[in-house]
Design a protein around this motif. Structure first.
Motif, mmCIF file in Angstrom:
data_model
loop_
_atom_site.group_PDB
_atom_site.id
_atom_site.type_symbol
_atom_site.label_atom_id
_atom_site.label_comp_id
_atom_site.label_asym_id
_atom_site.label_seq_id
_atom_site.Cartn_x
_atom_site.Cartn_y
_atom_site.Cartn_z
ATOM 1 N N GLY A 170 0.762 -1.245 0.000
ATOM 2 C CA GLY A 170 0.000 0.000 0.000
ATOM 3 C C GLY A 170 0.787 1.286 0.000
ATOM 4 O O GLY A 170 0.202 2.359 -0.112
ATOM 5 N N THR A 171 2.106 1.212 0.116
ATOM 6 C CA THR A 171 2.889 2.452 0.171
ATOM 7 C C THR A 171 3.372 2.902 -1.205
ATOM 8 O O THR A 171 3.739 4.057 -1.373
ATOM 9 N N GLU A 172 3.395 1.999 -2.163
ATOM 10 C CA GLU A 172 3.757 2.312 -3.544
ATOM 11 C C GLU A 172 2.708 1.694 -4.468
ATOM 12 O O GLU A 172 1.976 0.777 -4.076
ATOM 13 N N SER A 173 2.668 2.170 -5.702
ATOM 14 C CA SER A 173 1.642 1.674 -6.625
ATOM 15 C C SER A 173 1.877 0.228 -7.033
ATOM 16 O O SER A 173 0.940 -0.490 -7.396
ATOM 17 N N VAL A 174 3.110 -0.222 -6.972
ATOM 18 C CA VAL A 174 3.454 -1.601 -7.330
ATOM 19 C C VAL A 174 4.353 -2.174 -6.242
ATOM 20 O O VAL A 174 5.237 -1.484 -5.726
ATOM 21 N N VAL A 175 4.151 -3.429 -5.906
ATOM 22 C CA VAL A 175 5.004 -4.092 -4.922
ATOM 23 C C VAL A 175 5.275 -5.522 -5.377
ATOM 24 O O VAL A 175 4.429 -6.145 -6.028
ATOM 25 N N ASN A 176 6.448 -6.021 -5.071
ATOM 26 C CA ASN A 176 6.800 -7.408 -5.362
ATOM 27 C C ASN A 176 6.802 -8.210 -4.072
ATOM 28 O O ASN A 176 7.225 -7.719 -3.021
ATOM 29 N N CYS A 177 6.345 -9.446 -4.158
ATOM 30 C CA CYS A 177 6.380 -10.341 -3.007
ATOM 31 C C CYS A 177 7.375 -11.466 -3.286
ATOM 32 O O CYS A 177 7.702 -11.748 -4.433
ATOM 33 N N ASP A 178 7.878 -12.078 -2.232
ATOM 34 C CA ASP A 178 8.693 -13.273 -2.356
ATOM 35 C C ASP A 178 7.788 -14.492 -2.218
ATOM 36 O O ASP A 178 6.773 -14.458 -1.512
ATOM 37 N N VAL A 179 8.170 -15.580 -2.885
ATOM 38 C CA VAL A 179 7.388 -16.819 -2.851
ATOM 39 C C VAL A 179 8.304 -17.964 -2.426
ATOM 40 O O VAL A 179 9.422 -18.093 -2.938
ATOM 41 N N PHE A 180 7.821 -18.783 -1.507
ATOM 42 C CA PHE A 180 8.588 -19.919 -1.004
ATOM 43 C C PHE A 180 7.700 -21.164 -1.007
ATOM 44 O O PHE A 180 6.484 -21.071 -0.843
ATOM 45 N N HIS A 181 8.340 -22.322 -1.160
ATOM 46 C CA HIS A 181 7.627 -23.596 -1.100
ATOM 47 C C HIS A 181 8.279 -24.477 -0.042
ATOM 48 O O HIS A 181 9.504 -24.651 -0.062
ATOM 49 N N LYS A 182 7.471 -25.018 0.857
ATOM 50 C CA LYS A 182 7.985 -25.865 1.918
ATOM 51 C C LYS A 182 7.133 -27.132 2.054
ATOM 52 O O LYS A 182 5.905 -27.056 2.056
ATOM 53 N N LYS A 183 7.826 -28.263 2.177
ATOM 54 C CA LYS A 183 7.140 -29.514 2.455
ATOM 55 C C LYS A 183 6.985 -29.659 3.958
ATOM 56 O O LYS A 183 7.941 -29.461 4.709
ATOM 57 N N LEU A 184 5.791 -30.000 4.397
ATOM 58 C CA LEU A 184 5.509 -30.190 5.810
ATOM 59 C C LEU A 184 5.269 -31.676 6.066
ATOM 60 O O LEU A 184 4.320 -32.256 5.529
ATOM 61 N N ASN A 185 6.137 -32.281 6.839
ATOM 62 C CA ASN A 185 5.918 -33.664 7.232
ATOM 63 C C ASN A 185 4.881 -33.719 8.349
ATOM 64 O O ASN A 185 4.632 -32.731 9.039
ATOM 65 N N ARG A 186 4.292 -34.876 8.521
ATOM 66 C CA ARG A 186 3.299 -35.021 9.590
ATOM 67 C C ARG A 186 3.954 -34.684 10.931
ATOM 68 O O ARG A 186 5.022 -35.177 11.264
#
Length: 243
Positions: A170-186
């Motif tokens: 919300g502070t700039e007209s465009v923003v980038n996010c980071d994306v991560f993938h994690k495997k969750l064991n039981r």
């Protein structure tokens, strides 16, 4: 999956500018989002609440059970972009909201795979047999200094201005996010939290409370009690998911 959440204004602030939401999208899919608003007493809570609402609504609108990993990534990135535009537009339209913004960390958990996105310094951790791992990387001035080797991670924890962030919704007209993938064991945990918690507890303390606590139902409460026992100058929000 089991999940718990808690938010509290802390010991100093009268108003809670954090916001969170948990939505079960289908029997195997859970969406969690945590936001930490900023911009003063009049608008920080507006930014975080609006961001949570828009992000969740957009994911619920776009989500399909048969989505592959690439489509999930695109969906979450699009939801972040829409959320950013909405908060930014509100800040521009209304004088009382000028300068407002918010962090955002969210996780879409499909079976044993968590796709995590973040903007700002609210964090995601995985906790399990291998210990605790911070998944997200803070978008902050001190993190940039750590990355450049100017200060150590240990010094960063108490460095002046450690709450200055370099990226926000919300502070700039465009923003980038980071994306991560994690495997969750039981039996693994996923923790989303605002800096009201992470500034008051180090990783090993969080690990101990989550793994060795006697009552899973009270884990969020115990983390809050520790943060408040140390003064909790900021709002504290935790979301815990047990795979």
């Amino acid at each position: 999956m089991q999940y718990w959440a808690l938010t509290d204004p802390g010991c100093v602030r009268a108003q809670n500018q954090d916001a969170y939401q948990i939505e079960k999208l289908d029997k195997n899919t859970l969406l969690c989002v945590v936001c930490d608003g900023m911009g003063g007493a009049k608008s920080g809570n507006v930014a975080s609440s609006l961001a949570v609402e828009v992000f969740v609504q957009e994911v619920k609108r776009a989500y399909r059970e048969d989505m592959d990993s690439d489509l999930v990534d695109q969906m979450l990135q699009s939801a972040v972009k829409l959320t950013n535009f909405t908060v930014y537009d509100q800040a521009r339209q209304f004088e009382e909201f000028d300068g407002m913004g918010t962090t955002l960390v969210a996780a879409l958990i499909q079976g044993n795979i968590a796709t995590i996105v973040n903007v700002g310094d609210s964090r995601a951790y995985t906790i399990g047999a291998a210990g605790i791992r911070q998944v997200t990387v803070d978008h902050s001035v001190v993190q940039m200094m750590v990355d450049r080797g100017e200060i150590t991670p240990e010094r960063a924890k108490n460095y002046p201005g450690r709450n200055l962030i370099t990226r926000a919704i919300g502070t700039e007209s465009v923003v980038n996010c980071d994306v991560f993938h994690k495997k969750l064991n039981r039996g693994d945990w996923l923790l989303l939290c605002t800096d009201g918690l992470s500034n008051q507890m180090d990783d090993q303390e969080i690990l101990f409370e989550v793994v060795h606590g006697q009552d899973k139902q009270r884990c969020c409460q115990r983390l809050l009690e520790i943060a408040k026992g140390r003064g909790a100058p900021d709002n504290v929000t935790t979301v815990l998911v047990l795979a």
